[in-house]
Design a protein around this motif. Structure first.
Motif, short mmCIF file in Angstrom:
data_model
loop_
_atom_site.label_atom_id
_atom_site.label_comp_id
_atom_site.label_asym_id
_atom_site.label_seq_id
_atom_site.Cartn_x
_atom_site.Cartn_y
_atom_site.Cartn_z
N ASN A 187 0.58 -1.33 0.17
CA ASN A 187 0.24 0.25 0.00
C ASN A 187 1.15 1.34 -0.13
O ASN A 187 0.81 2.30 -0.48
CB ASN A 187 -0.95 -0.18 0.75
CG ASN A 187 -1.95 -1.18 0.92
OD1 ASN A 187 -2.17 -1.34 -0.42
ND2 ASN A 187 -2.88 -1.35 1.89
N GLU A 188 1.58 1.07 1.02
CA GLU A 188 2.49 2.24 1.12
C GLU A 188 3.33 2.51 -0.34
O GLU A 188 3.90 3.86 -0.67
CB GLU A 188 4.03 2.36 1.77
CG GLU A 188 3.42 2.30 3.22
CD GLU A 188 4.35 1.70 4.21
OE1 GLU A 188 5.69 1.91 4.39
OE2 GLU A 188 3.95 1.81 5.79
N SER A 189 3.77 1.44 -1.70
CA SER A 189 4.34 2.11 -2.74
C SER A 189 3.19 1.72 -3.03
O SER A 189 3.39 1.80 -5.27
CB SER A 189 5.64 0.81 -2.48
OG SER A 189 4.75 -0.70 -2.82
N THR A 190 2.34 1.26 -3.70
CA THR A 190 0.89 1.41 -4.56
C THR A 190 0.20 2.81 -4.16
O THR A 190 -1.48 3.04 -3.74
CB THR A 190 0.59 0.35 -4.81
OG1 THR A 190 1.96 -0.84 -5.07
CG2 THR A 190 -0.61 0.13 -5.74
N PRO A 191 0.29 3.92 -4.32
CA PRO A 191 -0.71 5.03 -4.11
C PRO A 191 -1.87 5.08 -5.34
O PRO A 191 -1.65 4.70 -6.16
CB PRO A 191 0.42 6.00 -4.72
CG PRO A 191 1.40 6.08 -5.35
CD PRO A 191 1.63 4.61 -5.39
N ASP A 192 -2.96 5.14 -4.56
CA ASP A 192 -3.91 5.87 -5.47
C ASP A 192 -3.95 6.85 -6.99
O ASP A 192 -2.82 7.97 -6.29
CB ASP A 192 -5.37 6.24 -5.04
CG ASP A 192 -5.70 4.73 -4.09
OD1 ASP A 192 -5.04 3.78 -4.15
OD2 ASP A 192 -6.62 4.49 -3.21
N ASP A 193 -4.42 6.87 -7.83
CA ASP A 193 -4.01 7.99 -9.15
C ASP A 193 -5.26 8.73 -8.19
O ASP A 193 -6.32 8.64 -8.32
CB ASP A 193 -4.22 6.85 -10.04
CG ASP A 193 -3.78 8.86 -11.25
OD1 ASP A 193 -4.81 8.93 -11.70
OD2 ASP A 193 -2.52 8.70 -11.51
N PRO A 194 -4.93 9.51 -8.32
CA PRO A 194 -5.85 11.32 -7.89
C PRO A 194 -7.52 11.50 -9.53
O PRO A 194 -8.21 11.78 -9.36
CB PRO A 194 -4.92 13.05 -7.87
CG PRO A 194 -3.71 12.24 -9.08
CD PRO A 194 -3.08 10.77 -8.30
N ASP A 195 -6.63 10.85 -10.41
CA ASP A 195 -7.85 11.05 -11.29
C ASP A 195 -8.94 9.84 -12.05
O ASP A 195 -10.00 9.79 -12.43
CB ASP A 195 -6.89 10.55 -12.72
CG ASP A 195 -6.47 12.49 -12.52
OD1 ASP A 195 -6.99 13.45 -12.05
OD2 ASP A 195 -4.75 12.59 -13.09
N VAL A 196 -8.99 8.38 -10.71
CA VAL A 196 -9.24 7.45 -10.89
C VAL A 196 -9.83 7.50 -9.60
O VAL A 196 -9.91 7.71 -8.22
CB VAL A 196 -8.22 6.48 -10.50
CG1 VAL A 196 -8.89 4.99 -10.89
CG2 VAL A 196 -7.33 5.97 -12.30
N VAL A 197 -11.96 7.42 -10.03
CA VAL A 197 -12.41 6.81 -8.32
C VAL A 197 -12.18 5.68 -8.01
O VAL A 197 -12.30 4.31 -8.32
CB VAL A 197 -14.14 7.49 -8.79
CG1 VAL A 197 -14.50 6.53 -7.91
CG2 VAL A 197 -13.26 9.19 -9.68
N TYR A 198 -11.53 5.56 -6.46
CA TYR A 198 -11.69 4.53 -6.46
C TYR A 198 -13.10 4.17 -4.49
O TYR A 198 -13.42 4.90 -4.36
CB TYR A 198 -10.31 4.59 -5.38
CG TYR A 198 -9.01 4.14 -5.74
CD1 TYR A 198 -8.45 3.21 -6.77
CD2 TYR A 198 -8.69 4.89 -6.41
CE1 TYR A 198 -6.79 2.78 -7.18
CE2 TYR A 198 -7.62 5.11 -6.69
CZ TYR A 198 -7.03 4.05 -7.63
OH TYR A 198 -5.53 4.41 -8.40
N GLU A 199 -13.69 3.12 -5.38
CA GLU A 199 -14.74 2.23 -4.02
C GLU A 199 -14.24 0.54 -4.17
O GLU A 199 -13.48 0.61 -4.67
CB GLU A 199 -15.74 3.06 -5.20
CG GLU A 199 -15.89 4.46 -5.54
CD GLU A 199 -17.49 4.83 -6.12
OE1 GLU A 199 -18.02 5.57 -5.87
OE2 GLU A 199 -17.79 3.39 -6.38
#
Length: 200
Positions: free
Chosen positions: A98-110
């Protein structure tokens, strides 16, 4: 893209949710993904996995692995390796990922999660692991805990009606079993329709 659409909505079950996050963060998929909805995905791993690898005697570990590997072979995996998968899904391994796999700000995560009320609600081998995972991680679907599955800006917890729970396998209709209050086909139709209504 072949379909002509600019972006896709990914709906990923179980470890597929982790693979999808990795593809978005590390493999260049981000520009092509509008949303990622993970279904019963172990984002934060499993404390039980740490215990299994660190405390359970080797002969017992191998018996558990053999039971899972035999089931996975019946489901089509030609070369299953339960212990390798468990190692990858320990709480510590997932925290590092999780620390090395950040969410992309342009993708909606649910995310979406279900759970069982009793061990008997999950077919083998989920009925075997349910009480152990519950002891270490709390309410779970026979494999993944509710808290481990929580990810992104919106989280949906499917509450089972009556005494029956909704297991990890039920979320992909693995056992072709009718569950009161939960139609797996309608669930996914509704999920896609809701994304469309929101403009995705």
């Amino acid at each position: 893209m072949e379909t002509g659409c600019e972006k896709v909505n990914i709906i990923a079950h179980s470890k597929g949710g982790l693979d999808s996050r990795a593809a978005i963060a590390h493999q260049g998929a981000a520009p092509y993904v509008a949303t990622l909805t993970t279904i019963n995905t172990p984002h934060r791993g499993c404390i039980f996995a740490e215990y299994l690898l660190g405390k359970v005697p080797e002969p017992t570990r191998q018996r558990i692995a053999a039971a899972y590997n035999a089931t996975l072979k019946k489901l089509g995996d030609e070369n299953p390796d339960f212990l390798a998968a468990v190692t990858d899904l320990t709480e510590s391994a997932c925290l590092r990922r999780n620390e090395s796999t950040p969410d992309d700000p342009d993708v909606v995560y649910e995310s979406v999660m279900s759970y069982c009320k009793r061990a008997a609600h999950g077919k083998f081998p989920l009925n075997m692991t349910y009480p152990i995972v519950k002891h270490f991680d709390g309410f779970n679907d026979g494999l993944v805990s509710v808290e481990s599955a929580r990810w992104g800006g919106h989280f949906t917890l499917l509450e089972p009606q009556g005494k029956r729970g909704i297991s990890h396998g039920d979320m992909v209709d693995l056992n072709r079993e009718n569950i009161r209050g939960f139609d797996v086909r309608e669930f996914y139709v509704g999920l896609v329709a809701a994304l469309r209504e929101r403009g995705y």
